[in-house]
Design a protein around this motif. Structure first.
Motif, short mmCIF file in Angstrom:
data_model
loop_
_atom_site.label_atom_id
_atom_site.label_comp_id
_atom_site.label_asym_id
_atom_site.label_seq_id
_atom_site.Cartn_x
_atom_site.Cartn_y
_atom_site.Cartn_z
N PHE A 57 5.16 -0.47 1.14
CA PHE A 57 5.22 -0.74 2.58
C PHE A 57 6.32 -1.75 2.87
N GLN A 58 7.30 -1.32 3.65
CA GLN A 58 8.39 -2.19 4.08
C GLN A 58 9.04 -2.93 2.91
N GLY A 59 9.29 -2.19 1.84
CA GLY A 59 9.99 -2.77 0.69
C GLY A 59 9.13 -3.61 -0.21
N LYS A 60 7.81 -3.57 -0.05
CA LYS A 60 6.89 -4.35 -0.88
C LYS A 60 5.80 -3.43 -1.43
N ILE A 61 5.12 -3.91 -2.47
CA ILE A 61 3.88 -3.29 -2.92
C ILE A 61 2.74 -4.09 -2.30
N VAL A 62 1.91 -3.43 -1.50
CA VAL A 62 0.79 -4.11 -0.84
C VAL A 62 -0.51 -3.41 -1.22
N VAL A 63 -1.62 -3.95 -0.72
CA VAL A 63 -2.94 -3.41 -1.05
C VAL A 63 -3.64 -2.98 0.23
N LYS A 64 -4.14 -1.76 0.26
CA LYS A 64 -4.96 -1.32 1.39
C LYS A 64 -6.16 -2.25 1.50
N ASP A 65 -6.46 -2.71 2.73
CA ASP A 65 -7.47 -3.76 2.88
C ASP A 65 -8.86 -3.37 2.37
N LEU B 233 -2.54 -7.79 2.03
CA LEU B 233 -3.44 -6.70 2.43
C LEU B 233 -2.85 -5.98 3.64
N LEU B 234 -2.97 -4.67 3.66
CA LEU B 234 -2.46 -3.83 4.75
C LEU B 234 -3.66 -3.22 5.49
N ASP B 235 -3.76 -3.52 6.79
CA ASP B 235 -4.88 -2.97 7.54
C ASP B 235 -4.47 -1.70 8.29
N LYS B 236 -5.42 -1.13 9.05
CA LYS B 236 -5.18 0.15 9.73
C LYS B 236 -4.13 0.03 10.83
N ARG B 237 -3.90 -1.17 11.31
CA ARG B 237 -2.87 -1.38 12.34
C ARG B 237 -1.49 -1.63 11.72
N GLU B 238 -1.44 -1.50 10.39
CA GLU B 238 -0.21 -1.75 9.62
C GLU B 238 0.26 -3.20 9.76
N GLU B 239 -0.72 -4.09 9.79
CA GLU B 239 -0.43 -5.51 9.77
C GLU B 239 -0.79 -6.09 8.40
#
Length: 430
Positions: free
Chosen positions: A202-210, A376-382
């Motif tokens: 996500f946006q050039g990073k590795i993130v975690v689905k919340d 953490l990445l939430d459903k609003r992509e925040e």
């Protein structure tokens, strides 16, 4: 451009069950002399003297890091995530496989002794006159430079770096599971499959689905427990102290012109600070322990005694210290001299903050060498930094509560116990 093997190769593995190699370049890298050398370097340095099963190698760990990276990328590709740069797959696989190829004998312990950096040695291997360099250049003349940039965390696409080097990377996930398995403890276990399913580019990073936060909590708690129960185990620290002292004494003797009865060129170069890449690639734990076996009979009794202690596991005893012990330690040094011991060798204070392993750190300054936090990445992509959402992680983040210890050769002190102060006898339980 990936060149596929006609038939994939499979390594049976106690942690991942099977490790799959499908690309010709990866297969060629595994079979280079520089990578095969990692079979002769233990993953956990001197920890085998504490946990007898900890005989696993940097070779098996490196394959494990490669396999986790392969699984992450496969998940990204299966789900068609557009934020993952598919053209970087081979680079990511090669960097994950080679990330530890620059480790020396006894891994991090030797880095502390000689002030070396295994990542810089890894880049020397990748960029130097090596078989690994030649394999990488078959892809492109600039490909070794790209691999080195990932290892140095300076590659132009941080998402590639974060697969191999972040606070939730393939390296850490493999060594926690692997170290727990081979030390026989349960502290390092966590749900790897669940974590792999909730990772997102996500946006050039590795993130975690919340929704995967609890799996990451489990991973970070495992890391926290391994930190204090395995990586900072005081018996392991005692063996590392002996290792440091052996090399320090050998370096002093070499600098003084002492004539060793046994010396190998790569070790001489290491001790003198003039080791070349070719010499470094010859260094492994078999060579170092051969030297120790010979030095156990050296004329210099201090070096001989240290080597015998290390080889025969006659480690220094330890006792805990507090922040108010500075004055008492000076008294002990004087007492050691009175009973014929050398306080620079027969007494050492060890602080656990010099470990290469660490607990989770939530905040990183722009120019810091620390690895970026887990998001953490939430459903609003925040995005939210994980400790802001987790009470568990907030409670352990950045903690450094390890004990300081004094180490000493108990059997050489006991005969002179009557000459020591009552405080020293009480503090050392003599």
């Amino acid at each position: 451009m990936l060149s596929r093997l006609h038939e994939e190769k499979v390594f049976k593995d106690p942690v991942h069950h099977s490790i799959y190699v499908q690309d010709l370049t990866v297969w060629k890298l595994i079979n280079t002399p520089e990578f095969q050398r990692l079979r002769r370097i233990r993953q956990l340095g001197t920890s085998y003297l504490t946990f007898h099963g900890a005989e696993h190698s940097r070779f098996s760990h490196s394959l494990g890091v490669y396999e986790i990276t392969r699984k992450v990328i496969s998940q990204f590709e299966r789900n068609g995530y557009s934020d993952w740069p598919q053209e970087e797959k081979l680079l990511s696989l090669c960097a994950s496989l080679l990330h530890d190829v620059g480790h020396g004998p006894f891994s991090h312990s030797i880095e502390q002794i000689f002030g070396t950096d295994h990542e810089e040695w890894t880049c020397e291997v990748v960029l130097g006159d090596t078989e690994i360099n030649r394999v990488l250049r078959e892809i492109d003349d600039r490909f070794p430079d790209k691999v080195a940039a990932v290892i140095r965390k300076k590659y132009e696409k941080p998402i590639v770096v974060s697969l191999v080097s972040s606070q939730l990377d393939a390296d850490r996930m493999d060594y926690l599971l692997r170290d727990a398995y081979f030390t026989g403890v349960n502290y390092g276990t966590f749900d790897l499959d669940r974590i792999l399913r909730v990772l997102r580019p996500f946006q050039g990073k590795i993130v975690v689905k919340d929704s995967g936060m609890h799996a990451v909590e489990d991973y970070l708690m495992s890391r926290y427990q391994m930190y204090w129960q395995v990586y900072f185990h005081p018996v392991t620290r005692s063996s590392e102290i002996l290792l440091r002292q052996i090399f320090r004494r050998a370096s002093e003797l070499l600098a003084s012109g002492y004539a060793f009865s046994f010396m190998l060129d790569p070790i001489r170069a290491l001790l003198s600070g003039s080791v070349t890449l070719a010499q470094y690639m010859r260094l492994d734990e078999a060579m170092v322990q051969t030297a120790f076996g010979e030095w156990a009979g050296e004329r210099d009794e201090l070096l001989a005694d240290l080597c015998r202690r290390f080889l025969n596991r006659r480690l220094y005893k330890y006792a805990p210290l507090t922040g108010e012990d500075r004055g008492w330690l000076e008294d002990v040094r004087g007492e050691w001299r009175r009973i014929g011991l050398d306080p620079s060798y027969h007494m050492e204070v060890d602080k656990p903050e010099d470990s290469p392993y660490d607990v989770y750190k939530p905040g990183v300054l722009p120019d810091s060498k620390e690895k970026p936090p887990i998001l953490l990445l939430d459903k609003r992509e925040e995005l939210t930094e994980i400790s802001a959402a987790s009470d568990i992680i907030r409670s352990i983040a950045g903690l450094h509560r390890g004990n300081d210890y004094i180490y000493y050769p108990e059997e050489r002190v006991l005969p002179h116990a009557h000459l020591l102060s009552s405080e020293t006898r009480a503090r050392l339980s003599i």
